[in-house]
Design a protein around this motif. Structure first.
Motif, short mmCIF file in Angstrom:
data_model
loop_
_atom_site.label_atom_id
_atom_site.label_comp_id
_atom_site.label_asym_id
_atom_site.label_seq_id
_atom_site.Cartn_x
_atom_site.Cartn_y
_atom_site.Cartn_z
N PHE A 32 0.84 -1.20 0.00
CA PHE A 32 0.00 0.00 0.00
C PHE A 32 0.88 1.24 0.00
O PHE A 32 1.87 1.32 0.73
CB PHE A 32 -0.90 -0.03 1.23
N ASN A 33 0.52 2.23 -0.82
CA ASN A 33 1.36 3.41 -0.99
C ASN A 33 1.35 4.35 0.21
O ASN A 33 2.36 4.59 0.85
CB ASN A 33 0.93 4.20 -2.23
N ASP A 34 0.16 4.91 0.49
CA ASP A 34 0.07 6.01 1.44
C ASP A 34 -0.93 5.71 2.54
O ASP A 34 -1.92 5.03 2.32
CB ASP A 34 -0.36 7.31 0.73
N GLN B 271 -7.60 4.87 -9.74
CA GLN B 271 -6.36 5.46 -9.23
C GLN B 271 -5.53 4.40 -8.52
O GLN B 271 -6.03 3.62 -7.73
CB GLN B 271 -6.68 6.61 -8.27
N ALA B 272 -4.23 4.39 -8.83
CA ALA B 272 -3.32 3.44 -8.20
C ALA B 272 -3.08 3.82 -6.75
O ALA B 272 -2.81 4.99 -6.44
CB ALA B 272 -2.00 3.37 -8.95
N GLY C 248 -6.14 3.35 5.32
CA GLY C 248 -5.46 2.09 5.63
C GLY C 248 -5.82 1.05 4.59
O GLY C 248 -6.67 1.27 3.72
N PHE C 249 -5.18 -0.10 4.67
CA PHE C 249 -5.40 -1.16 3.68
C PHE C 249 -5.54 -2.50 4.37
O PHE C 249 -4.74 -2.85 5.25
CB PHE C 249 -4.23 -1.20 2.70
N GLN C 250 -6.58 -3.23 3.99
CA GLN C 250 -6.82 -4.57 4.52
C GLN C 250 -6.65 -5.57 3.38
O GLN C 250 -7.52 -5.69 2.53
CB GLN C 250 -8.24 -4.67 5.11
N PRO C 251 -5.51 -6.30 3.30
CA PRO C 251 -5.27 -7.20 2.18
C PRO C 251 -6.05 -8.51 2.34
O PRO C 251 -6.43 -8.90 3.44
CB PRO C 251 -3.76 -7.45 2.24
#
Length: 438
Positions: free
Chosen positions: A75-77, A354-355, A388-391
């Motif tokens: 995750f980028n940001d 958007q990436a 945040g990111f939840q993979p």
């Protein structure tokens, strides 16, 4: 035996030991001049080569068939920022303040955000606890509360000590809604005690419920010692009060009551709201408070039209000491809200496609991961938004559009969840990488 004969005998013995069977030497050679053991050596070589070949085949098979490592989503940001800013707002130079856009996040704060007395803003929590345990439908009056002689004695004491009161009489009957109106509009301290006794059986039991509700709302710097706010031990911070204001205005019964400039009660007659800015400059509530220890306090809701839709700006001002203190708090709040209005607009925070990161593999393949839908929010220049990111668990190869996780965008107390997918197909490892990866 003579000495010469003895020497000849020893010489003959030495010769025999050096060549014990000279007549049979030819037996160690094959018919064509090769050693007899050559065929055995060639057979052994064939066995060794066969073993090596089998081992190679097994190695290739095992390496080719063994599971490949999974891909990894990076995750980028964690912080998104709206271009522009910073804002220059007229924050009060005394006391403390905070302001947020409901559903979008915190605009800013002034002061150290240490707990301060909040005076009658305490009654916001009193009303919420009553409505939590005794909910009302919109337009409903609710159960009847009968005023007792003890309630009249409390009223007379409060008058004698120059408190904010609502006149009552023994035997007077008020509906739950009328009692809440008497609590919130003319800010009757005596009505806070009436409601606490009615709702919980005693004031201490009710205060315990107030503190439990504060904990449930995440108001970590808020503490109540009474239902009215008269006791300066009831303290909070503007940041906590902004969150409380959002929760309170989400209740339509509460919002309808604090939006009234006046109300008529059975004994007290017509009483008026201490929020003198109500219905001016977009102010639609919430609650004022003032006394010598707390200073002027105001928890406010300013309604702004953005893109044709109403947006609520919730703010809190505490500890204003310039006389008249209540007017100082009202003016500080209006100045803040008015200064923010021109900067509020609906802005695109994320575009569809958007990436937001990259999917990578140990063998060097990578593809962007993108959000499947965009996100527009009411924001202001320079606003920062946490994300945040939840993979999800990934395979070693992915088709285009495969779900790789969820992006969580935190806007105030609200979290928006956006699906994240692979922008294009991600190939698995080639045989060459598998054979060399040990």
């Amino acid at each position: 035996m003579s000495r010469r004969q003895h020497a000849d005998a020893l010489a003959g013995l030495v010769q025999l030991r050096a060549d014990p069977a000279p007549r049979h030497r030819g037996r160690h050679l094959a018919r064509h001049g090769r050693p007899v053991g050559f065929g055995a050596e060639r057979g052994l070589l064939r066995v060794v080569l066969a073993v090596v070949l089998v081992a190679a085949v097994v190695y290739v098979g095992v390496q080719a068939l063994r599971p490949a490592p999974v891909a990894r989503a990076q995750f980028n940001d964690q912080v998104l920022r709206v271009p522009g800013g910073p804002l220059h707002l007229p924050w009060p130079t005394q006391g403390e303040a905070a302001m947020a856009v409901a559903g979008s996040g915190l605009v800013g704060t002034a002061g150290p955000q240490t707990p301060l007395p909040m005076a009658s803003i305490t009654k916001v929590m009193t009303a919420l606890v009553v409505l939590h345990d005794h909910p009302l439908g919109f337009g409903q009056q609710g159960p009847t509360i009968t005023i007792t002689p003890a309630d009249v004695a409390t009223y007379q004491h409060d008058v004698a000590t120059q408190q904010s009161v609502v006149k009552v009489a023994a035997g007077e009957q008020l509906s739950e809604r009328q009692a809440l109106e008497a609590l919130l509009i003319p800010s009757g301290n005596n009505m806070a005690d009436v409601l606490a006794d009615w709702a919980a059986g005693s004031i201490p039991a009710f205060v315990a419920q107030m503190n439990a509700e504060a904990a449930a709302l995440g108001l970590h710097h808020t503490r109540y010692v009474g239902p009215s706010g008269l006791n300066p031990g009831s303290v909070s911070t503007p940041l906590d009060l902004v969150r409380l204001g959002e929760a309170a205005m989400a209740n339509p019964v509460f919002a309808s009551i604090v939006g009234k400039p006046s109300v008529t009660l059975p004994v007290a007659g017509t009483v008026y709201n201490y929020d003198y800015e109500l219905d001016h400059h977009g102010i639609i509530g919430i609650k004022t408070g003032s006394d010598s220890q707390a200073g002027g306090c105001f928890l406010f809701d300013d309604q702004v039209a953005v893109g044709g839709q109403p947006v609520q700006v919730i703010g809190a001002v505490l500890g204003q000491q310039t006389p008249p203190i209540i007017q100082s708090a009202l003016h500080a709040a209006v100045d803040l809200a008015q200064a923010l209005r021109p900067d509020l607009a609906e802005r695109t925070l994320l575009r569809q496609g958007q990436a937001v990161g990259t999917i990578t593999t140990p063998w060097g393949s990578s593809v962007p991961m993108v959000v499947t839908k965009g996100l527009s929010v009411v924001s202001w220049p320079g606003e920062t938004v946490r994300s945040g990111f939840q993979p999800v668990r990934l395979a070693s190869s992915l088709p285009a559009g495969a779900r790789v996780g969820t992006m969580d965008v935190h806007l105030g107390a609200t979290t928006t969840r956006l699906p994240v997918v692979a922008a294009r197909a991600l190939p698995g490892p080639g045989l060459g990488w598998k054979l060399t990866d040990l």
